[in-house]
Design a protein around this motif. Structure first.
Motif, PDB file in Angstrom:
ATOM      1  N   GLY A 192      77.858  16.549  54.882  1.00  0.00           N
ATOM      2  CA  GLY A 192      77.879  17.144  53.550  1.00  0.00           C
ATOM      3  C   GLY A 192      78.095  18.643  53.546  1.00  0.00           C
ATOM      4  N   ARG A 193      78.803  19.147  54.556  1.00  0.00           N
ATOM      5  CA  ARG A 193      78.930  20.599  54.723  1.00  0.00           C
ATOM      6  C   ARG A 193      80.277  21.154  54.256  1.00  0.00           C
ATOM      7  N   LEU A 194      81.146  20.298  53.710  1.00  0.00           N
ATOM      8  CA  LEU A 194      82.457  20.766  53.281  1.00  0.00           C
ATOM      9  C   LEU A 194      82.528  20.837  51.764  1.00  0.00           C
ATOM     10  N   GLU A 195      82.993  21.967  51.287  1.00  0.00           N
ATOM     11  CA  GLU A 195      83.131  22.175  49.841  1.00  0.00           C
ATOM     12  C   GLU A 195      84.487  22.812  49.564  1.00  0.00           C
ATOM     13  N   LYS A 204      79.683  24.914  54.820  1.00  0.00           N
ATOM     14  CA  LYS A 204      78.319  25.366  54.553  1.00  0.00           C
ATOM     15  C   LYS A 204      77.479  25.315  55.830  1.00  0.00           C
ATOM     16  N   GLY A 205      76.599  26.306  55.959  1.00  0.00           N
ATOM     17  CA  GLY A 205      75.699  26.331  57.093  1.00  0.00           C
ATOM     18  C   GLY A 205      76.341  26.755  58.389  1.00  0.00           C
ATOM     19  N   GLU A 206      77.428  27.546  58.322  1.00  0.00           N
ATOM     20  CA  GLU A 206      78.043  28.045  59.552  1.00  0.00           C
ATOM     21  C   GLU A 206      77.081  28.993  60.257  1.00  0.00           C
ATOM     22  N   GLY A 208      75.594  32.159  62.205  1.00  0.00           N
ATOM     23  CA  GLY A 208      75.923  33.580  62.224  1.00  0.00           C
ATOM     24  C   GLY A 208      75.973  34.086  63.650  1.00  0.00           C
ATOM     25  N   GLY A 209      75.761  35.370  63.814  1.00  0.00           N
ATOM     26  CA  GLY A 209      75.742  35.945  65.154  1.00  0.00           C
ATOM     27  C   GLY A 209      77.135  36.246  65.666  1.00  0.00           C
ATOM     28  N   THR A 210      77.242  36.282  66.992  1.00  0.00           N
ATOM     29  CA  THR A 210      78.513  36.651  67.603  1.00  0.00           C
ATOM     30  C   THR A 210      79.530  35.539  67.460  1.00  0.00           C
ATOM     31  N   HIS A 211      80.783  35.925  67.460  1.00  0.00           N
ATOM     32  CA  HIS A 211      81.877  34.976  67.348  1.00  0.00           C
ATOM     33  C   HIS A 211      82.819  35.152  68.532  1.00  0.00           C
ATOM     34  N   PRO A 212      83.627  34.131  68.849  1.00  0.00           N
ATOM     35  CA  PRO A 212      84.561  34.269  69.971  1.00  0.00           C
ATOM     36  C   PRO A 212      85.521  35.435  69.734  1.00  0.00           C
TER      37      PRO A 212
END
Length: 221
Positions: A192-195, A204-206, A208-212
């Motif tokens: 249920g995380r796609l809008e 939804k709910g990605e 946080g923090g560091t990214h590639p």
């Protein structure tokens, strides 16, 4: 909330390697889904045998036997509805859907494309990318809308184009990433995380923090 497995209808036209990736993800426990039906528009599609080996129901609906695209889609829709399918997955399905299917499954038809949409739509994405000399190719999972490979983008994977690449070598490396991102996109839907907001898909709910780091090709010394 513990959501139930999503009921899938998978559309194929060929070898079914993306279908196999979905099956494998379910068997590993990485994906809560049930494949209710695999439909092919070609009786000789190798993916049908993949499904049968896993006890999955299959159906051949040959598009050439229908006078219009809409008539074919009505037959597909009736079959999907008989199996209570919630999400339709186009996994190497080489047909465009009409409004008959798009209106019946709004925001519930996913496709995997071997290109970084919206660039290089159509069936020759890898060849077109090489001809234009791009340095980074890849693949895209998106929600199907009217048009060719232009729907709201769910996930993409970038694949560097290597010196000496031809269409088959590039396609093989892209396919490896297709097998990763398609099951993950289905998992996000099941959770249920796609809008969909306009032409964008919000996950939804990605975390946080560091990214590639950015993918740069050729790499900078």
């Amino acid at each position: 909330m513990d959501r139930p497995p999503v009921k899938l209808g998978v559309m194929i036209s060929g070898s079914g390697t993306n279908l196999q990736a979905i099956i494998d993800a379910i068997l590993r426990g990485d994906l809560k889904a049930e494949i209710r039906l695999v439909i092919s528009n070609r009786a000789d599609a190798q993916g049908l045998e993949r499904a049968r080996r896993h006890g999955i129901q299959t159906q051949v609906i040959e598009h050439r036997k229908f006078p219009t695209r809409e008539d074919f889609d009505r037959a597909v829709l009736a079959t999907l509805n008989q199996r209570s399918v919630e999400l339709v997955i186009c996994a190497g399905f080489m047909r465009l859907f009409s409004a008959v299917m798009l209106d019946a499954f709004p925001g519930r038809i996913m496709n995997i494309h071997p290109g970084l949409s919206p660039a290089f739509p159509g069936i020759h994405a890898q060849r077109d990318a090489l001809e234009l000399g791009v340095k980074i190719a890849g693949c895209t999972v998106f929600f199907v809308t009217a048009g060719v490979d232009v729907g709201p983008i769910i996930l993409q994977a970038a694949v560097p184009v290597l010196p000496g690449d031809d269409e088959s070598r590039l396609a093989a490396r892209i396919l490896q990433q297709e097998h990763r991102i398609l099951p993950h996109a289905i998992r996000l839907f099941q959770q249920g995380r796609l809008e969909i907001e306009g032409r964008r898909v919000i996950v939804k709910g990605e975390p946080g923090g560091t990214h590639p780091p950015p993918l740069i090709n050729p790499p900078i010394d």
